[in-house]
Motif scaffolding. Sequence first.
Motif, mmCIF file in Angstrom:
data_model
loop_
_atom_site.group_PDB
_atom_site.id
_atom_site.type_symbol
_atom_site.label_atom_id
_atom_site.label_comp_id
_atom_site.label_asym_id
_atom_site.label_seq_id
_atom_site.Cartn_x
_atom_site.Cartn_y
_atom_site.Cartn_z
ATOM 1 N N GLN A 58 -15.145 0.642 -4.703
ATOM 2 C CA GLN A 58 -14.479 -0.160 -3.679
ATOM 3 C C GLN A 58 -14.543 -1.617 -4.110
ATOM 4 O OE1 GLN A 58 -16.128 0.689 0.143
ATOM 5 N NE2 GLN A 58 -15.836 2.874 -0.078
ATOM 6 N N ILE A 59 -13.380 -2.218 -4.291
ATOM 7 C CA ILE A 59 -13.284 -3.588 -4.776
ATOM 8 C C ILE A 59 -12.790 -4.489 -3.661
ATOM 9 C CG2 ILE A 59 -12.150 -5.081 -6.476
ATOM 10 C CD1 ILE A 59 -11.910 -2.518 -8.236
ATOM 11 N N ASP A 60 -13.399 -5.642 -3.521
ATOM 12 C CA ASP A 60 -12.971 -6.619 -2.530
ATOM 13 C C ASP A 60 -11.602 -7.152 -2.943
ATOM 14 O OD1 ASP A 60 -12.558 -8.740 -0.806
ATOM 15 O OD2 ASP A 60 -14.392 -9.806 -1.347
ATOM 16 N N PRO A 61 -10.547 -6.909 -2.148
ATOM 17 C CA PRO A 61 -9.202 -7.356 -2.521
ATOM 18 C C PRO A 61 -9.114 -8.868 -2.745
ATOM 19 C CG PRO A 61 -9.104 -5.935 -0.600
ATOM 20 C CD PRO A 61 -10.552 -6.205 -0.878
ATOM 21 N N GLN A 62 -9.892 -9.636 -1.986
ATOM 22 C CA GLN A 62 -9.855 -11.088 -2.139
ATOM 23 C C GLN A 62 -10.398 -11.521 -3.499
ATOM 24 O OE1 GLN A 62 -11.501 -12.963 1.328
ATOM 25 N NE2 GLN A 62 -9.832 -12.250 2.615
ATOM 26 N N ALA A 63 -11.293 -10.741 -4.082
ATOM 27 C CA ALA A 63 -11.799 -11.065 -5.413
ATOM 28 C C ALA A 63 -10.689 -10.973 -6.458
ATOM 29 C CB ALA A 63 -12.944 -10.126 -5.788
ATOM 30 N N LEU A 64 -9.640 -10.214 -6.144
ATOM 31 C CA LEU A 64 -8.490 -10.087 -7.034
ATOM 32 C C LEU A 64 -7.352 -11.017 -6.624
ATOM 33 C CD1 LEU A 64 -8.384 -6.197 -7.402
ATOM 34 C CD2 LEU A 64 -9.462 -7.864 -8.916
ATOM 35 N N GLY A 65 -7.611 -11.868 -5.627
ATOM 36 C CA GLY A 65 -6.583 -12.790 -5.166
ATOM 37 C C GLY A 65 -5.592 -12.175 -4.202
ATOM 38 N N LEU A 66 -5.883 -10.989 -3.692
ATOM 39 C CA LEU A 66 -4.986 -10.321 -2.750
ATOM 40 C C LEU A 66 -5.429 -10.666 -1.330
ATOM 41 C CD1 LEU A 66 -4.760 -6.936 -4.666
ATOM 42 C CD2 LEU A 66 -3.095 -8.816 -4.661
ATOM 43 N N GLU A 67 -4.985 -11.806 -0.869
ATOM 44 C CA GLU A 67 -5.456 -12.382 0.392
ATOM 45 C C GLU A 67 -4.803 -11.777 1.637
ATOM 46 O OE1 GLU A 67 -7.793 -14.848 0.685
ATOM 47 O OE2 GLU A 67 -8.108 -14.907 -1.475
ATOM 48 N N ILE A 68 -3.608 -11.209 1.496
ATOM 49 C CA ILE A 68 -2.833 -10.810 2.669
ATOM 50 C C ILE A 68 -2.555 -9.313 2.647
ATOM 51 C CG2 ILE A 68 -0.673 -11.154 3.932
ATOM 52 C CD1 ILE A 68 -0.537 -13.954 2.643
ATOM 53 N N THR A 69 -2.785 -8.679 3.796
ATOM 54 C CA THR A 69 -2.422 -7.282 3.992
ATOM 55 C C THR A 69 -1.223 -7.252 4.929
ATOM 56 O OG1 THR A 69 -4.730 -6.576 3.809
ATOM 57 C CG2 THR A 69 -3.201 -5.015 4.806
ATOM 58 N N ILE A 70 -0.217 -6.465 4.582
ATOM 59 C CA ILE A 70 0.923 -6.291 5.475
ATOM 60 C C ILE A 70 1.169 -4.808 5.707
ATOM 61 C CG2 ILE A 70 2.022 -8.457 4.768
ATOM 62 C CD1 ILE A 70 4.063 -6.774 3.190
ATOM 63 N N PHE A 71 1.760 -4.524 6.849
ATOM 64 C CA PHE A 71 2.254 -3.192 7.159
ATOM 65 C C PHE A 71 3.749 -3.311 7.329
ATOM 66 C CE2 PHE A 71 -2.171 -2.779 8.336
ATOM 67 C CZ PHE A 71 -2.483 -1.512 7.893
ATOM 68 N N VAL A 72 4.468 -2.402 6.723
ATOM 69 C CA VAL A 72 5.919 -2.423 6.791
ATOM 70 C C VAL A 72 6.390 -1.102 7.377
ATOM 71 C CG1 VAL A 72 8.076 -2.707 5.524
ATOM 72 C CG2 VAL A 72 6.006 -3.869 4.714
ATOM 73 N N ASN A 73 7.116 -1.188 8.489
ATOM 74 C CA ASN A 73 7.775 -0.023 9.058
ATOM 75 C C ASN A 73 9.154 0.056 8.417
ATOM 76 O OD1 ASN A 73 6.004 0.938 11.390
ATOM 77 N ND2 ASN A 73 6.120 -1.256 11.734
ATOM 78 N N VAL A 74 9.465 1.186 7.812
ATOM 79 C CA VAL A 74 10.766 1.385 7.185
ATOM 80 C C VAL A 74 11.580 2.298 8.085
ATOM 81 C CG1 VAL A 74 11.976 2.176 5.119
ATOM 82 C CG2 VAL A 74 9.705 1.136 4.905
ATOM 83 N N PHE A 75 12.745 1.792 8.500
ATOM 84 C CA PHE A 75 13.624 2.522 9.416
ATOM 85 C C PHE A 75 14.904 2.927 8.702
ATOM 86 C CE2 PHE A 75 11.247 -0.603 11.856
ATOM 87 C CZ PHE A 75 10.731 0.150 12.893
ATOM 88 N N ASN A 76 15.583 3.895 9.255
ATOM 89 C CA ASN A 76 16.926 4.261 8.827
ATOM 90 C C ASN A 76 17.009 4.542 7.332
ATOM 91 O OD1 ASN A 76 17.776 3.689 11.504
ATOM 92 N ND2 ASN A 76 17.900 1.537 10.968
#
Length: 166
Positions: A58-76
Amino acid sequence: MQYSPLDVADLRILAHLQNHAKASNQELAEVAFLSPSQCHRRVKRLEALNIIRGYTAQIDPQALGLEITIFVNVFNVSLDTHGPNPALRFSDAIKTVPEVIECYSLTGETDYLIKARLPNLKAISEFLMHRLMSVPGVGSIKTSVVVEEIECAATLPTQEFDKGSG
């Protein structure tokens, strides 16, 4: 896939491995109240049945510079495009997008739910406009940015076992 029933020793092994993936066979044997050889055979069986799917760090995402988590709902998601299996084409295409760390096909209004990790707002725009919207069949999307991660369990719930029972 249907699995043979798991007994208490199997569940103890699984519970311990979720939090201690580098546990030695001796340590697992002690937790499961088995001999090391019995424990080794059980772990190999759980791996062969794909109940244990692998071992990860388990790697801390921020240690890799991945500061933001998003969720995307894909429609249609358009399934009427040409080709033998448009849903499979979408699935295959989304697996090649490195920012996507989870993707689920859903019932209801949303066709797919995607979780992605990105370094900044510019990367979110690039991801949405140039990577996700170019995936075959994507009709429309709705994005949510995570403000605070409250609970993110890396383990599955398992029953707690009394160390004295066997």
